[in-house]
Design an enzyme around this catalytic site. Structure first.
Site, PDB file in Angstrom:
ATOM      1  N   ARG A 160     -31.466  27.989-110.570  1.00 36.98           N
ATOM      2  CA  ARG A 160     -30.893  28.944-110.141  1.00 36.98           C
ATOM      3  C   ARG A 160     -29.992  29.626-111.360  1.00 36.98           C
ATOM      4  NH1 ARG A 160     -26.042  24.262-109.799  1.00 36.98           N
ATOM      5  NH2 ARG A 160     -27.831  22.232-109.023  1.00 36.98           N
ATOM      6  N   ARG A 170     -19.982  10.219-105.585  1.00 38.95           N
ATOM      7  CA  ARG A 170     -19.699  12.127-105.988  1.00 38.95           C
ATOM      8  C   ARG A 170     -19.672  12.988-104.598  1.00 38.95           C
ATOM      9  NH1 ARG A 170     -23.585  15.665-108.996  1.00 38.95           N
ATOM     10  NH2 ARG A 170     -22.228  17.843-109.218  1.00 38.95           N
ATOM     11  N   ASN A 205     -24.030   9.168-106.913  1.00 32.40           N
ATOM     12  CA  ASN A 205     -24.135  10.352-106.841  1.00 32.40           C
ATOM     13  C   ASN A 205     -25.399  10.717-106.996  1.00 32.40           C
ATOM     14  OD1 ASN A 205     -24.243  12.198-108.628  1.00 32.40           O
ATOM     15  ND2 ASN A 205     -24.256  12.172-110.081  1.00 32.40           N
ATOM     16  N   HIS A 207     -18.792  20.407-111.382  1.00 29.08           N
ATOM     17  CA  HIS A 207     -19.514  18.849-112.447  1.00 29.08           C
ATOM     18  C   HIS A 207     -17.752  18.899-113.254  1.00 29.08           C
ATOM     19  CE1 HIS A 207     -23.739  21.272-113.204  1.00 29.08           C
ATOM     20  NE2 HIS A 207     -23.644  20.219-112.893  1.00 29.08           N
ATOM     21  N   GLU A 264     -20.049  10.211-115.353  1.00 27.89           N
ATOM     22  CA  GLU A 264     -19.879  10.902-114.461  1.00 27.89           C
ATOM     23  C   GLU A 264     -19.608   9.401-113.484  1.00 27.89           C
ATOM     24  OE1 GLU A 264     -23.156  13.549-113.831  1.00 27.89           O
ATOM     25  OE2 GLU A 264     -21.475  14.886-112.974  1.00 27.89           O
TER      26      GLU A 264
HETATM   27  C1  UVW Z   1     -22.763  20.958-109.205  1.00 25.35           C
HETATM   28  C2  UVW Z   1     -23.832  21.089-109.488  1.00 25.35           C
HETATM   29  O1  UVW Z   1     -24.919  21.707-109.941  1.00 25.35           O
HETATM   30  O2  UVW Z   1     -24.459  19.812-109.711  1.00 25.35           O
HETATM   31  P1  UVW Z   1     -25.996  18.588-110.727  1.00 25.35           P
HETATM   32  O3  UVW Z   1     -25.809  19.547-111.179  1.00 25.35           O
HETATM   33  O4  UVW Z   1     -26.426  17.561-109.793  1.00 25.35           O
HETATM   34  O5  UVW Z   1     -27.366  19.615-109.289  1.00 25.35           O
HETATM   35 MG    MG Z   2     -26.014  16.039-112.599  1.00 25.69          MG
END
Ligand code: UVW
Ligand code: MG
Ligand code: ADP
Length: 401
Positions: free
Chosen positions: A244, A94, A10, A183, A387
């Site tokens: 983000r 992944r 992953n 996710h 996961e």
């Molecule tokens: C798609 C995504 O945001 O994955 P991660 O939470 O692992 O950054």
């Molecule tokens: Mg994660």
């Protein structure tokens, strides 16, 4: 000897999580993590569960994902669990963005590699790392099936009404602009595990899944099928995350470019890496934010309140999308561990049948558990995601066919 082991990789933007499993009983033989890849203080933590040995840690510079995976292979080899083992049946990867094309786990060949590469612009933090993982593992064991399990796959059941943005159809289609969701492996695993916790089949329940990790997303799962999710074309849309922004008015981008004089790349970095909790208060770890709130820090409190407000809006939205909800479930690093987040997200929603029992919410543990009061109309649950187990299960099922 039949090969029954699966190695799962992953690969994230700055980390690699891995597990080696024996699929006869889904037991874990080894697991570990390489974090802060590309920094001077990279850290590898490896736990050889099969040998019963203690965890080994190593700190030092690991330049890139290729070096990280070679270090992982060396650690596994020390315990006789190396990639050269004849018991290894496959490596499961992944892969974050699979576009519209990949709805199932897929054995990787050159055409699949090219498609994952083509999708880099819509998963710039993730797909390059996933590709490195695939290439390094293939170089180490060219004879072994390498399988991609896509974050987007579970969401391909979304109806057009949820998957399309309300923008000009020709333009959108020409550039494959639509909502893909991410996710998905976690949303699939956790929604199924929640049905099991309720003593029901997945087809018998409607579940709102809140995957709150560093990246965070919500999904509405109707009778086992995803009907809406908060991430979109890229993993930037939706909830407030560690770094983000989640939802903003798209015009923020025009404004920052035209009035703020920022370049598109600068705005991309701003919204993906310098926003969310870290942009609001300087910290992206919920533990640190809670600690600061306890000390009376107003910026940390505001960041927390914005995070919760957005989360609550999505719970309400998906309640409306589903019409009837059997369970709301929290998962991933924040969802599994941060009791104050769970309590705050559902505060004041009693009229929807949603409540958190303070005593149950305070209990820590690794098992799926209910945190709603006895007799509640809607179950509220904490279900640890896995996961890696889900990727291993799907990988093994595919290569055994
Ligand atoms: C798609 C995504 O945001 O994955 P991660 O939470 O692992 O950054
Ligand atoms: Mg994660
Ligand atoms: N005990 C805890 N209390 C609150 N938050 C926690 C705790 N443990 C982990 N977290 C949060 O979980 C986040 C990581 O979640 P995780 O699901 O591992 O993310 P990812 O897979 O995206 O790296 C951390 O950034 C931190 O905010």
């Amino acid at each position: 000897m039949t090969a029954t082991r699966v190695l799962v990789l992953n690969s994230g933007s700055s980390s690699v999580k891995y597990q080696l499993l024996d699929m006869r009983d889904s037991s874990r033989l080894a697991s570990g993590l390489v974090e802060r890849i590309g920094e001077q203080s990279s850290r590898l933590a490896h736990t050889p569960l099969a040998t019963g040995g203690g965890s080994r840690e190593w700190t030092g510079p690991i330049a890139d994902h290729d070096a990280a995976l070679k270090a992982v292979a060396e650690e596994l080899a020390k315990d006789g669990l190396g990639l050269d083992s004849p018991e290894l049946a496959a490596v499961g990867h992944r892969v974050v963005h699979g576009g519209k094309h990949f709805t199932e786990p897929t054995v990787i060949d050159d055409a699949v590699l090219a498609e994952i590469e083509r999708l880099i612009p819509v998963a710039p933090l993730h797909n390059p790392a996933n590709l490195t993982g695939i290439r390094t593992a293939t170089a180490l064991r060219p004879d072994l099936p390498q399988v991609a399990v896509f974050d987007t796959a579970f969401h391909t059941t979304m109806p057009e009404s949820a998957a399309r943005y309300a923008i000009d159809v020709e333009t959108a289609d020409a550039h494959r602009v639509r909502r893909y969701g991410f996710h998905g492996t976690s949303h699939a695993y956790v929604s199924r595990a929640t049905a099991k916790l309720l003593g029901k089949a997945p087809e018998e329940v409607n579940v709102i899944v809140l995957h709150l990790g560093n990246g965070a997303s919500a999904s509405a799962v109707e009778r086992g099928r995803c009907v809406d999710t908060s991430m979109g074309l890229t993993p930037l849309e939706g909830l407030v995350m560690g770094t983000r922004s989640g939802d903003t008015d798209p015009a923020v981008i025009f404004h920052l470019a035209r009035v703020g004089g920022m370049s598109i790349d600068e705005i991309d970095t701003l919204l993906n890496k310098k926003s969310g909790l870290v942009g609001l208060c300087g910290d992206n770890d919920m533990r640190e934010i809670r600690r600061r709130i306890d000390e009376g820090d107003a910026r940390a409190k505001l960041a927390f309140d914005i995070y919760i407000h957005r989360l609550k809006k999505y719970i309400g939205a998906y309640y409306a999308v589903l019409g009837h909800v059997d369970a709301v479930v929290f998962t991933a690093g924040v969802g599994e561990n941060a009791a104050p987040v769970r309590a705050a997200a559902l505060a004041g929603l009693d009229s929807l049948g949603l409540a958190v029992d303070a005593g149950r919410n305070a209990v820590r543990g690794d098992e799926p558990r209910l945190i709603s009061p006895a007799g509640a109309r809607v179950a509220v649950a904490v279900v640890p995601t896995d996961e890696e187990l889900e990727i291993a299960t799907q990988t093994y099922a595919l290569v055994r066919r």
